[in-house]
Design an enzyme around this catalytic site. Structure first.
Site, PDB file in Angstrom:
ATOM      1  N   LYS A 164     -21.417  -4.826 -14.383  1.00 20.89           N
ATOM      2  CA  LYS A 164     -22.030  -4.874 -15.539  1.00 20.89           C
ATOM      3  C   LYS A 164     -21.513  -6.100 -16.211  1.00 20.89           C
ATOM      4  O   LYS A 164     -20.502  -6.183 -16.815  1.00 20.89           O
ATOM      5  CB  LYS A 164     -22.026  -3.743 -16.623  1.00 20.89           C
ATOM      6  CG  LYS A 164     -22.825  -3.781 -17.943  1.00 20.89           C
ATOM      7  CD  LYS A 164     -22.293  -3.248 -19.186  1.00 20.89           C
ATOM      8  CE  LYS A 164     -21.526  -4.272 -19.997  1.00 20.89           C
ATOM      9  NZ  LYS A 164     -22.738  -5.358 -20.506  1.00 20.89           N
TER      10      LYS A 164
ATOM     11  N   GLU B  66      -7.745  -5.753 -18.761  1.00 23.80           N
ATOM     12  CA  GLU B  66      -7.286  -6.967 -19.104  1.00 23.80           C
ATOM     13  C   GLU B  66      -7.954  -7.405 -20.634  1.00 23.80           C
ATOM     14  O   GLU B  66      -9.019  -7.618 -20.710  1.00 23.80           O
ATOM     15  CB  GLU B  66      -7.783  -7.895 -17.992  1.00 23.80           C
ATOM     16  CG  GLU B  66      -6.800  -9.439 -18.083  1.00 23.80           C
ATOM     17  CD  GLU B  66      -7.506 -10.630 -18.679  1.00 23.80           C
ATOM     18  OE1 GLU B  66      -7.238 -10.741 -19.812  1.00 23.80           O
ATOM     19  OE2 GLU B  66      -8.511 -11.179 -18.009  1.00 23.80           O
TER      20      GLU B  66
ATOM     21  N   CYS C 215      -8.819 -15.380 -23.141  1.00 29.35           N
ATOM     22  CA  CYS C 215      -7.875 -14.297 -23.399  1.00 29.35           C
ATOM     23  C   CYS C 215      -6.256 -14.821 -23.804  1.00 29.35           C
ATOM     24  O   CYS C 215      -5.776 -14.454 -24.338  1.00 29.35           O
ATOM     25  CB  CYS C 215      -7.993 -13.096 -22.443  1.00 29.35           C
ATOM     26  SG  CYS C 215      -7.818 -13.831 -20.854  1.00 29.35           S
TER      27      CYS C 215
ATOM     28  N   GLU D 215      -6.324 -11.494 -32.862  1.00 27.86           N
ATOM     29  CA  GLU D 215      -7.130 -12.476 -31.963  1.00 27.86           C
ATOM     30  C   GLU D 215      -8.206 -13.145 -32.631  1.00 27.86           C
ATOM     31  O   GLU D 215      -9.152 -12.303 -32.864  1.00 27.86           O
ATOM     32  CB  GLU D 215      -7.265 -11.949 -30.626  1.00 27.86           C
ATOM     33  CG  GLU D 215      -8.124 -12.741 -29.703  1.00 27.86           C
ATOM     34  CD  GLU D 215      -8.236 -12.074 -28.452  1.00 27.86           C
ATOM     35  OE1 GLU D 215      -7.953 -12.729 -27.189  1.00 27.86           O
ATOM     36  OE2 GLU D 215      -8.523 -10.625 -28.311  1.00 27.86           O
TER      37      GLU D 215
END
Length: 490
Positions: free
Chosen positions: A174, A249, A283, A384
């Site tokens: 996906k 992750e 990331c 973040e």
């Protein structure tokens, strides 16, 4: 471009018939129409993958036979590299120099690497004192749901698909509903090379429906997810339905520690690359810059001068050094963080706004932004942002640098810049992060594990660990003949 789902070896519309438009984030133009799947489409894809795995049509092939398919995929990706780089830029907004030199080549390398790895995987064997034998073998887990993000669409897909297929699993991929174009092209290649029907399935649609079904389904044996920490927590909770294996992750707020003995101009450029590469949508971005006190003011000033000269523009231009953010919603989130930083008293050194001049008015562009004089309690320091926003803190000495660097719920990456290698190694050994660098940033290698500590995730992608996370280990104990145990008196 019309994009459909690939389920059980066929290209299909969503069962609902619904479709959605995909836009170019640099100018808002529609570039594709894609099937908009839902839970029922996910169930259909899972059923196909389950049937294919249980049949053994893929898992019963030898490692060499599976590897041959992966080599073919890599070859076809290489043949189409120019087209794929352009499409990735068109769909994602990143600059063409990145998709050409990094994203597509790394995807190609990943398929070849895991083809090599699975061929070299050997069983372990131990002869015991009683002449019995213990054999340890690796087997595929089963059906794997792979959920990949929008910031590196093809590369991240390759990071999961290649080891999963190499290990003998069947998959349901996906991609992000925002960036399905390169995944669609990859599955055209998967069909071309003749991977059996049901082994690899592509299902499209929102994560809240399709992704959640992959995480909850009792017929999915493993789920791998790359994305934000909050969504990762939801995936982890949903995966308890059948205690499926997980690889997560997740987010990061990674520190780059800059000592006062560095080559000044080279250090400034590396700090820029650490945060502004891919418009900060990485990331592992170096979003917290820690600068030693003697050079702090000078470093911030020079960094702002250089950041203001970054060429921000349409990613299709060879001259562009930073492109658009991938979607309007995310751009507005980034802008809200910038507003928060100003309100909390951080000093805005440069940037801090949406760019709408010189042909950028229809795109989702944010100026390279730097905040100085921040403190650890500010949202822009703790959370973040996933955009071109850097916060700069000063530190006194090694101890202070390490304390500030580790003061985060995240632990994905980190770096130290210094000419003192003994000091660099001491600091790296104390960083609570899974990926570290000394005097460089963002370099990644397919043969080395990628993943983080703390709330940056569980498990690893890439390297031998990336293959092991898609395999079960089985212990087989062999006695040539049945003998009495000698435990019971009668």
């Amino acid at each position: 471009m019309k994009i459909n789902m690939y389920i059980d070896g066929e290209w299909v519309e969503a069962l609902s018939g619904e479709r959605k438009n995909i836009i170019n984030p640099a100018n808002g133009e529609v570039i594709a129409s894609t099937a908009d799947g839902s839970v029922d489409d996910a169930k259909k894809a899972i059923k196909a993958a389950r049937k294919a795995f249980d049949s053994g049509i893929w898992s019963n092939l030898s490692a060499e036979e599976r590897a041959a398919y992966l080599y073919k995929i890599a070859d076809r990706l290489e043949e189409k590299a120019t087209e794929l780089a352009f499409l990735e830029t068109l769909n994602n907004g990143k600059v063409i120099r990145a998709t050409t030199t990094a994203d597509i080549p790394v995807a190609i390398q990943t398929f070849r690497y895991y083809a090599d790895q699975v061929k070299e995987l050997k069983k372990e064997s131990y002869i015991r004192a009683d002449s019995s034998e213990t054999i340890i073998i690796h087997e595929p887990i089963g059906v794997c749901g792979l959920i990949v993000p929008w910031n590196f669409p093809l590369m991240m897909a390759a990071w999961q698909i290649a080891p999963a297929l190499a290990a003998g699993n069947t998959i349901v991929l996906k991609p992000s509903e925002l960036t399905p174009v390169s995944a669609f092209k990859l599955f055209e290649i998967i069909e071309e090379v003749g991977i059996p029907a049901g082994v690899a399935n592509l299902v499209l649609g929102p994560g809240s429906k399709v992704g959640n079904e992959l995480a909850e389904s009792l017929d999915v044996d493993k789920v791998s997810f790359t994305g934000g920490t909050k969504t990762g927590q939801s995936i982890m909770h949903a995966a308890t339905s059948n205690m499926k294996k997980i690889t997560l992750e997740l987010g990061g707020k990674s520190p780059l520690i800059m000592f006062d003995d560095v080559d000044f101009e080279a250090a400034v450029e590396n700090a820029m690359f650490g945060i502004f590469h891919n418009a900060g949508q990485v990331c592992s971005a170096a979003s917290r810059l820690l600068v030693q006190e003697p050079i702090y003011d000078k470093f911030v000033e020079r960094l702002a001068e250089r950041a203001n000269k970054i060429v921000v523009g349409n990613g299709e231009s060879e001259n562009s050094e930073m492109g658009a953010l991938t979607n309007e919603f995310h751009m507005n989130e980034v802008l809200s963080y910038i507003k928060s930083g100003i309100e909390e008293g951080a000093r805005l050194v440069c940037g801090g706004k949406r760019l709408t001049e010189n042909g950028l008015e229809r795109g989702f562009f944010v100026a390279p932004t730097i905040f100085a004089d921040v403190n650890e309690d500010m949202r822009i320091v703790k959370e973040e942002i996933f955009g071109p926003v850097l916060v700069v803190q000063k530190f006194k000495d090694e101890e202070d640098a390490i304390q500030k660097a580790n003061d985060s719920i995240y632990g994905l990456a980190g770096a130290v810049f210094t000419e003192d290698m003994d000091r660099a190694k001491r600091i790296v050994s104390k960083l609570r992060a899974g990926i570290t660098w000394i005097n460089s940033y963002h370099l990644a290698y397919v043969d080395s594990p990628w993943g983080g500590y703390k709330q940056s995730g569980i498990g690893r992608s890439l390297g031998s660990a990336g293959l092991e996370h898609f395999m079960e280990m089985k212990q087989i104990n062999i006695h040539q003949h049945v003998k009495p145990v000698g435990w019971y008196a009668n």
